[in-house]
Scaffold this active site. Structure first.
Site, PDB file in Angstrom:
ATOM      1  N   CYS A 185       0.836  -1.214   0.000  1.00 52.68           N
ATOM      2  CA  CYS A 185       0.000   0.000   0.000  1.00 52.68           C
ATOM      3  C   CYS A 185       0.864   1.255   0.000  1.00 52.68           C
ATOM      4  O   CYS A 185       0.526   2.262  -0.641  1.00 52.68           O
ATOM      5  CB  CYS A 185      -0.926   0.009   1.221  1.00 52.68           C
ATOM      6  N   THR A 186       1.975   1.214   0.707  1.00 47.72           N
ATOM      7  CA  THR A 186       2.881   2.368   0.747  1.00 47.72           C
ATOM      8  C   THR A 186       3.394   2.679  -0.659  1.00 47.72           C
ATOM      9  O   THR A 186       3.410   3.839  -1.091  1.00 47.72           O
ATOM     10  CB  THR A 186       4.047   2.091   1.714  1.00 47.72           C
TER      11      THR A 186
END
Ligand code: BEZ
Length: 211
Positions: A45-46
């Site tokens: 997600c980062t």
């Protein structure tokens, strides 16, 4: 029942990193991309939210407003954004919704209980200026999305909304497109003055008409 292509995108008001946001007001006359991720402070997600931030100029060029979402709280989002900015060398420049009560996730069917009963999957909804759902894609938590593919799809959606064409497999902006089957051969020269090729009676191509 889950959303389908052509349905009205459900409107909502939610808390986000940009303050309270109402979907329809935020979008105005623009296109929109609403995309969920499973959880803050997670590796894939980062990279995804950093990649999306770096491509904001490309989404802007296409008049597409971005909105991310997860079920994490607003303090978590604000803290994590600092990590995204640091590790992905960018500035997150679009709102992230804090959907702690699952209101938006439920409206858009972003929680798939047989995958995970608490977290959102990697859903993507592209919404047209008419507020209709134009595209739905769902990825599992383990697979990060290709944001260049999302831009490619937007190019296709915006082109095919305005011309009687479709885009073939692996089409990229600038390449030939397919003439819609509904267009009669005799109408092609007026509609597609750049010329066309007839490979089969049902497979007719023409240069991209909006270039
Ligand atoms: C990730 O973003 O790396 C991730 C999040 C949830 C489950 C698996 C991976």
């Amino acid at each position: 029942m889950s959303l389908r292509l052509g349905d009205s995108a459900p409107d909502f008001t939610a808390n986000s990193t940009a303050g309270e946001i109402n979907l329809y007001e935020y979008l105005g006359e623009s296109w929109g991309i609403l995309f969920s991720h499973p959880a803050d402070y997670t590796p894939v997600c980062t990279t995804e939210l950093g990649t999306a931030a770096k491509l904001k100029g490309e989404f802007d060029k296409r008049n597409v407003k971005m909105i991310a979402l997860s079920v994490d709280g607003i303090d978590s989002h604000h803290g994590w954004v600092k990590d995204i900015n640091e590790t992905q060398q960018t500035e997150v420049n679009y709102p992230i919704i804090a959907d702690e009560d699952h209101h938006v996730s439920e409206l858009y069917d972003m929680i798939h209980p047989n995958a995970d009963n608490k977290l959102t999957v990697r859903s993507v909804f592209i919404i047209g200026p008419d507020k209709k759902v134009k595209l739905i894609i769902t990825y599992p938590a383990s697979t990060g999305r290709n944001f260049n593919e999302l831009l490619r799809v937007i190019d296709s959606l915006q082109l095919t909304a305005n011309y009687s064409v479709a885009t073939p497999a692996n089409w990229q902006h600038g390449e030939d497109v397919v003439i819609a089957p509904a267009i009669k051969n005799e109408d092609i020269p007026a509609k597609f003055p750049k010329g066309h090729k007839e490979i089969k009676p049902y497979l007719r191509t023409t240069p991209q008409p909006n270039l």
